[in-house]
Design a protein around this motif. Structure first.
Motif, short mmCIF file in Angstrom:
data_model
loop_
_atom_site.label_atom_id
_atom_site.label_comp_id
_atom_site.label_asym_id
_atom_site.label_seq_id
_atom_site.Cartn_x
_atom_site.Cartn_y
_atom_site.Cartn_z
N MET A 5 0.82 -1.19 0.00
CA MET A 5 0.00 0.00 0.00
C MET A 5 0.87 1.25 0.00
N LYS A 6 2.00 1.15 -0.68
CA LYS A 6 2.95 2.24 -0.71
C LYS A 6 2.38 3.49 -1.37
N TYR A 7 1.66 3.31 -2.46
CA TYR A 7 1.13 4.45 -3.20
C TYR A 7 -0.39 4.52 -3.11
N THR A 8 -0.94 3.94 -2.09
CA THR A 8 -2.39 3.91 -1.95
C THR A 8 -2.83 4.89 -0.88
N VAL A 9 -3.86 5.65 -1.21
CA VAL A 9 -4.44 6.61 -0.29
C VAL A 9 -5.86 6.15 0.02
N SER A 10 -6.34 6.43 1.21
CA SER A 10 -7.69 6.01 1.58
C SER A 10 -8.74 6.95 1.04
N LEU A 11 -9.83 6.37 0.57
CA LEU A 11 -11.01 7.16 0.22
C LEU A 11 -11.78 7.44 1.50
N LYS A 12 -12.16 8.67 1.71
CA LYS A 12 -12.84 9.01 2.95
C LYS A 12 -14.19 9.69 2.72
N LEU A 13 -14.33 10.41 1.62
CA LEU A 13 -15.53 11.21 1.40
C LEU A 13 -16.66 10.38 0.82
N LYS A 67 -18.99 11.31 -1.16
CA LYS A 67 -19.20 11.59 -2.58
C LYS A 67 -18.29 10.74 -3.47
N ASP A 68 -17.08 10.43 -2.98
CA ASP A 68 -16.18 9.58 -3.75
C ASP A 68 -16.70 8.14 -3.82
N PHE A 69 -17.22 7.65 -2.70
CA PHE A 69 -17.80 6.30 -2.69
C PHE A 69 -19.01 6.25 -3.62
N LYS A 70 -19.88 7.23 -3.53
CA LYS A 70 -21.08 7.25 -4.39
C LYS A 70 -20.72 7.32 -5.86
N ARG A 71 -19.70 8.09 -6.19
CA ARG A 71 -19.26 8.20 -7.58
C ARG A 71 -18.83 6.83 -8.11
N LEU A 72 -18.12 6.09 -7.31
CA LEU A 72 -17.71 4.75 -7.72
C LEU A 72 -18.89 3.82 -7.85
N LYS A 97 -2.59 10.47 -9.75
CA LYS A 97 -1.51 9.55 -10.06
C LYS A 97 -1.40 8.44 -9.03
N GLN A 98 -2.19 8.54 -7.97
CA GLN A 98 -2.16 7.53 -6.93
C GLN A 98 -3.40 6.65 -7.00
N CYS A 99 -3.30 5.50 -6.40
CA CYS A 99 -4.48 4.64 -6.25
C CYS A 99 -5.16 5.04 -4.95
N ARG A 100 -6.47 5.22 -5.03
CA ARG A 100 -7.24 5.52 -3.81
C ARG A 100 -8.14 4.32 -3.55
N MET A 101 -8.13 3.84 -2.31
CA MET A 101 -8.85 2.62 -1.97
C MET A 101 -9.74 2.86 -0.77
N ASP A 137 -9.50 4.53 -8.72
CA ASP A 137 -10.18 4.49 -7.42
C ASP A 137 -10.79 3.11 -7.29
N VAL A 138 -10.61 2.49 -6.13
CA VAL A 138 -11.11 1.14 -5.91
C VAL A 138 -11.87 1.11 -4.58
N VAL A 139 -13.04 0.47 -4.58
CA VAL A 139 -13.79 0.27 -3.35
C VAL A 139 -14.12 -1.21 -3.23
N PHE A 140 -13.87 -1.75 -2.05
CA PHE A 140 -14.23 -3.13 -1.74
C PHE A 140 -15.37 -3.12 -0.75
N VAL A 141 -16.43 -3.85 -1.07
CA VAL A 141 -17.59 -3.96 -0.19
C VAL A 141 -17.63 -5.40 0.31
N ALA A 142 -17.54 -5.54 1.63
CA ALA A 142 -17.56 -6.88 2.23
C ALA A 142 -18.98 -7.40 2.29
N ARG A 143 -19.13 -8.68 2.02
CA ARG A 143 -20.43 -9.33 2.15
C ARG A 143 -20.38 -10.29 3.33
N SER A 144 -21.52 -10.87 3.67
CA SER A 144 -21.63 -11.66 4.89
C SER A 144 -20.69 -12.86 4.95
N LYS A 145 -20.35 -13.45 3.82
CA LYS A 145 -19.46 -14.62 3.81
C LYS A 145 -18.01 -14.24 4.10
N ALA A 146 -17.68 -12.97 4.06
CA ALA A 146 -16.31 -12.52 4.31
C ALA A 146 -15.89 -12.77 5.75
#
Length: 112
Positions: free
Chosen positions: A1-9, A11-16, A38-42, A80-89
Motif C-alpha cells: 500500500m505504498k502508493y495507496t491513499v484512503s477514500l474518505k468522502l 461523494k467519492d464512494f457514491k461516484r464509484l 496519479k495515486q491509487c485511492r482505496m 479508485d477502488v472500493v471493496f464492499v464486504a459481504r456476509s461470507k467474508a
C-alpha cells in the motif's frame, strides 16, 4: 500500500457506486473507476449487517491484508477502488479474499 491513499468522502464512494465498473461474488464486491490522480485511492465498506464493531474491524483488516498481497501484481495507479464486504467474508481468511480479489481485479482491468 505504498502508493495507496484512503477514500474518505461519501461523494467519492457514491461516484464509484454509480459510475464505476463492478464485479461481485458472495464474499466481496469490487468497484473500480479510472481517475485523474496519479495515486491509487482505496476504500473499504463493511455494513452493520455483517456484525458488531469487532467483527467489522476484523473483516476490514483482512481485506487490507489481502489488498497488500494483490497490489504489486496490478498497476492501479490512477484508479479508485472500493471493496464492499459481504456476509461470507466473516468466515474467510486473507488468502481466500486475496484469491477472490485477484479474479475480480483481473476481470475488471481486462475490460478496459
Amino acid at each position: 500500500m505504498k502508493y495507496t491513499v484512503s477514500l474518505k468522502l461519501n461523494k467519492d464512494f457514491k461516484r464509484l457506486y454509480y459510475r464505476g465498473k463492478f464485479k461481485a461474488s458472495p464474499v466481496l464486491v469490487t468497484y473500480i473507476l479510472k481517475c485523474r490522480g496519479k495515486q491509487c485511492r482505496m476504500g473499504i465498506t463493511v455494513s452493520k449487517k455483517i456484525g458488531k464493531a469487532v467483527v467489522r474491524n476484523r473483516v476490514r483488516r483482512i481485506i487490507k491484508a489481502a489488498y497488500r498481497e494483490v497490489e504489486p501484481q496490478f498497476h492501479l495507479a490512477g484508479y479508485d477502488v472500493v471493496f464492499v464486504a459481504r456476509s461470507k467474508a466473516v468466515e474467510k481468511k486473507s488468502t481466500d479474499i486475496s484469491r477472490e480479489m485477484k479474479k475480480q481485479l483481473g476481470a475488471l482491468l481486462a475490460k478496459k
